[in-house]
Design a protein around this motif. Structure first.
Motif, PDB file in Angstrom:
ATOM      1  N   VAL A 102      45.037  47.669  31.671  1.00  0.00           N
ATOM      2  CA  VAL A 102      45.258  47.119  32.198  1.00  0.00           C
ATOM      3  C   VAL A 102      44.460  45.870  32.631  1.00  0.00           C
ATOM      4  CG1 VAL A 102      45.721  48.572  33.717  1.00  0.00           C
ATOM      5  CG2 VAL A 102      43.408  48.212  34.249  1.00  0.00           C
ATOM      6  N   PHE A 103      43.114  45.566  31.814  1.00  0.00           N
ATOM      7  CA  PHE A 103      42.703  44.391  32.216  1.00  0.00           C
ATOM      8  C   PHE A 103      42.905  43.993  30.296  1.00  0.00           C
ATOM      9  CE2 PHE A 103      39.374  47.359  34.909  1.00  0.00           C
ATOM     10  CZ  PHE A 103      39.256  46.513  35.454  1.00  0.00           C
ATOM     11  N   PHE A 104      44.094  42.795  30.898  1.00  0.00           N
ATOM     12  CA  PHE A 104      44.532  42.783  30.101  1.00  0.00           C
ATOM     13  C   PHE A 104      44.822  40.502  30.109  1.00  0.00           C
ATOM     14  CE2 PHE A 104      48.762  40.789  28.165  1.00  0.00           C
ATOM     15  CZ  PHE A 104      48.341  40.665  26.295  1.00  0.00           C
ATOM     16  N   GLU A 105      44.950  40.659  31.383  1.00  0.00           N
ATOM     17  CA  GLU A 105      45.333  39.291  31.965  1.00  0.00           C
ATOM     18  C   GLU A 105      44.285  38.880  32.581  1.00  0.00           C
ATOM     19  OE1 GLU A 105      47.604  36.948  30.505  1.00  0.00           O
ATOM     20  OE2 GLU A 105      48.623  38.230  29.702  1.00  0.00           O
ATOM     21  N   PRO A 106      43.541  37.935  32.459  1.00  0.00           N
ATOM     22  CA  PRO A 106      42.281  37.527  33.198  1.00  0.00           C
ATOM     23  C   PRO A 106      42.887  36.920  34.773  1.00  0.00           C
ATOM     24  CG  PRO A 106      42.473  36.692  31.002  1.00  0.00           C
ATOM     25  CD  PRO A 106      43.680  37.221  31.321  1.00  0.00           C
ATOM     26  N   GLU A 107      44.031  36.915  34.690  1.00  0.00           N
ATOM     27  CA  GLU A 107      43.973  36.482  36.575  1.00  0.00           C
ATOM     28  C   GLU A 107      44.582  37.425  37.265  1.00  0.00           C
ATOM     29  OE1 GLU A 107      48.261  35.922  33.936  1.00  0.00           O
ATOM     30  OE2 GLU A 107      46.177  35.877  34.102  1.00  0.00           O
ATOM     31  N   ASP A 108      44.927  38.918  36.487  1.00  0.00           N
ATOM     32  CA  ASP A 108      45.458  40.202  36.918  1.00  0.00           C
ATOM     33  C   ASP A 108      43.910  41.285  37.779  1.00  0.00           C
ATOM     34  OD1 ASP A 108      47.659  39.992  36.626  1.00  0.00           O
ATOM     35  OD2 ASP A 108      48.327  40.846  35.200  1.00  0.00           O
ATOM     36  N   PHE A 109      42.845  40.218  37.351  1.00  0.00           N
ATOM     37  CA  PHE A 109      41.187  41.342  37.569  1.00  0.00           C
ATOM     38  C   PHE A 109      41.448  41.448  38.348  1.00  0.00           C
ATOM     39  CE2 PHE A 109      39.993  39.620  32.791  1.00  0.00           C
ATOM     40  CZ  PHE A 109      40.681  40.701  31.997  1.00  0.00           C
ATOM     41  N   GLU A 110      41.472  40.234  39.580  1.00  0.00           N
ATOM     42  CA  GLU A 110      40.846  40.425  40.792  1.00  0.00           C
ATOM     43  C   GLU A 110      42.021  41.686  41.489  1.00  0.00           C
ATOM     44  OE1 GLU A 110      38.159  38.394  44.316  1.00  0.00           O
ATOM     45  OE2 GLU A 110      38.843  37.309  42.885  1.00  0.00           O
ATOM     46  N   ASP A 111      43.309  41.202  41.224  1.00  0.00           N
ATOM     47  CA  ASP A 111      44.058  42.317  42.117  1.00  0.00           C
ATOM     48  C   ASP A 111      44.078  43.613  41.883  1.00  0.00           C
ATOM     49  OD1 ASP A 111      45.585  40.068  43.330  1.00  0.00           O
ATOM     50  OD2 ASP A 111      46.836  39.633  41.876  1.00  0.00           O
ATOM     51  N   ILE A 112      43.218  43.697  40.686  1.00  0.00           N
ATOM     52  CA  ILE A 112      43.570  45.410  40.594  1.00  0.00           C
ATOM     53  C   ILE A 112      42.214  46.033  40.836  1.00  0.00           C
ATOM     54  CG2 ILE A 112      42.675  46.352  38.401  1.00  0.00           C
ATOM     55  CD1 ILE A 112      44.349  44.953  35.769  1.00  0.00           C
ATOM     56  N   LEU A 113      41.024  45.222  40.723  1.00  0.00           N
ATOM     57  CA  LEU A 113      39.182  45.300  41.585  1.00  0.00           C
ATOM     58  C   LEU A 113      40.561  45.511  43.051  1.00  0.00           C
ATOM     59  CD1 LEU A 113      36.832  43.910  39.371  1.00  0.00           C
ATOM     60  CD2 LEU A 113      37.553  46.375  39.340  1.00  0.00           C
ATOM     61  N   ALA A 114      40.855  44.272  43.913  1.00  0.00           N
ATOM     62  CA  ALA A 114      41.286  44.854  44.949  1.00  0.00           C
ATOM     63  C   ALA A 114      41.457  46.001  45.365  1.00  0.00           C
ATOM     64  CB  ALA A 114      41.919  43.445  45.328  1.00  0.00           C
ATOM     65  N   THR A 115      43.158  46.657  44.137  1.00  0.00           N
ATOM     66  CA  THR A 115      42.732  47.455  45.069  1.00  0.00           C
ATOM     67  C   THR A 115      42.875  48.456  44.407  1.00  0.00           C
ATOM     68  OG1 THR A 115      45.256  46.385  44.031  1.00  0.00           O
ATOM     69  CG2 THR A 115      45.177  49.080  43.925  1.00  0.00           C
ATOM     70  N   VAL A 116      41.665  48.614  43.505  1.00  0.00           N
ATOM     71  CA  VAL A 116      40.353  49.770  43.318  1.00  0.00           C
ATOM     72  C   VAL A 116      39.455  49.742  44.713  1.00  0.00           C
ATOM     73  CG1 VAL A 116      39.020  50.085  42.180  1.00  0.00           C
ATOM     74  CG2 VAL A 116      41.286  49.776  40.702  1.00  0.00           C
ATOM     75  N   SER A 140      35.667  38.279  31.235  1.00  0.00           N
ATOM     76  CA  SER A 140      34.797  39.311  32.207  1.00  0.00           C
ATOM     77  C   SER A 140      34.412  39.773  33.223  1.00  0.00           C
ATOM     78  CB  SER A 140      33.025  38.483  31.607  1.00  0.00           C
ATOM     79  OG  SER A 140      31.500  39.445  32.593  1.00  0.00           O
ATOM     80  N   LEU A 141      34.739  41.289  33.333  1.00  0.00           N
ATOM     81  CA  LEU A 141      34.617  41.302  34.728  1.00  0.00           C
ATOM     82  C   LEU A 141      33.630  41.605  35.504  1.00  0.00           C
ATOM     83  CD1 LEU A 141      36.374  44.710  34.269  1.00  0.00           C
ATOM     84  CD2 LEU A 141      37.466  42.909  35.247  1.00  0.00           C
ATOM     85  N   GLU A 142      32.438  41.238  35.040  1.00  0.00           N
ATOM     86  CA  GLU A 142      31.083  40.977  35.613  1.00  0.00           C
ATOM     87  C   GLU A 142      30.514  40.401  37.040  1.00  0.00           C
ATOM     88  OE1 GLU A 142      25.883  40.488  34.796  1.00  0.00           O
ATOM     89  OE2 GLU A 142      27.406  40.373  32.952  1.00  0.00           O
ATOM     90  N   ALA A 143      31.213  38.875  37.481  1.00  0.00           N
ATOM     91  CA  ALA A 143      30.840  38.421  38.759  1.00  0.00           C
ATOM     92  C   ALA A 143      31.764  39.332  39.340  1.00  0.00           C
ATOM     93  CB  ALA A 143      31.087  36.625  38.268  1.00  0.00           C
ATOM     94  N   LEU A 144      33.571  39.622  38.869  1.00  0.00           N
ATOM     95  CA  LEU A 144      34.127  40.460  40.349  1.00  0.00           C
ATOM     96  C   LEU A 144      33.490  41.638  40.483  1.00  0.00           C
ATOM     97  CD1 LEU A 144      37.656  39.392  38.483  1.00  0.00           C
ATOM     98  CD2 LEU A 144      37.142  39.303  40.703  1.00  0.00           C
ATOM     99  N   LEU A 145      33.152  42.589  39.436  1.00  0.00           N
ATOM    100  CA  LEU A 145      32.482  43.294  39.932  1.00  0.00           C
ATOM    101  C   LEU A 145      31.435  43.337  41.074  1.00  0.00           C
ATOM    102  CD1 LEU A 145      32.070  45.825  36.232  1.00  0.00           C
ATOM    103  CD2 LEU A 145      33.732  45.960  38.382  1.00  0.00           C
ATOM    104  N   TYR A 146      30.843  42.580  40.465  1.00  0.00           N
ATOM    105  CA  TYR A 146      29.399  41.920  41.977  1.00  0.00           C
ATOM    106  C   TYR A 146      30.187  41.560  42.959  1.00  0.00           C
ATOM    107  CZ  TYR A 146      25.524  39.861  44.277  1.00  0.00           C
ATOM    108  OH  TYR A 146      24.423  39.423  44.589  1.00  0.00           O
TER     109      TYR A 146
END
Length: 190
Positions: A102-116, A140-146
């Protein structure tokens, strides 16, 4: 629809942890053909499959995968990452969230993590088991995970026999590009 290499690797991880799955509440996000969710259900987990509510064709593929695998108890729901919907609000607390590629398009990363993150609010001990294919060293997911108060642990593929060229008769192109991680709240320990 296609079974991507990341789904095969995640299914292998589930198989290697099959004894811990009976009775666990498992949600697969971005399920597509649903190989990891189907594997979890076959191993005794209580599974809900989801894909975008904006892609009814994908939801139908999830349903067909359940039918083909004789899993009428598996529910299929539409969840669009980053959107609060009735289906998202109605979800019971989950133990494991599955996400392959699911971590395919960087513009989706934050929406995925918001749902999680929303799901983690219901059960702070939930873990996201995710496989992804490394496509760019710049992503990278590092900044979004933080930002979302999450942490991740990388799981070596060799620790669950997924470092082979041929897993479940599926040729994995460039096995070194598939990564496995477990994401959880930063304050909880794995």
């Amino acid at each position: 629809m296609y079974v991507w290499p990341c789904a095969v690797v995640l299914a292998q991880y589930l198989w290697s942890h099959r004894r811990s799955l009976p009775g666990k509440a498992v949600l697969e996000i971005g399920a597509g053909v649903s190989l990891p969710g189907i594997m979890a259900a076959k191993c005794g987990a209580e599974v809900i499959l989801s894909d975008s509510s904006e892609l009814p064709y994908c939801l139908e593929i999830c349903r067909k995968s359940c039918e083909m695998n004789n899993l009428p108890q598996v529910h299929v729901i539409g969840l669009t990452w980053g959107h609060v919907s009735q289906d998202l609000l109605a979800l019971p607390p989950q133990d494991i969230i599955l996400a392959s590629d699911v971590f395919f398009e960087p513009e989706d990363f934050e929406d995925i993590l918001a749902t999680v993150y929303f799901l983690m609010q219901k059960n702070p001990k939930v873990q996201l088991w995710s496989t992804y294919q490394v496509r760019s060293a710049d992503w990278s997911l590092e900044a979004l995970l933080y930002k979302w108060d999450m942490k991740c642990v990388h799981i070596p593929l060799e620790s669950f026999d997924a470092d082979k060229e041929d897993i479940a008769e599926s040729a994995l192109p460039g096995r070194h590009t598939v990564e496995m991680l477990i994401i959880s709240f930063a304050k909880d320990s794995l």
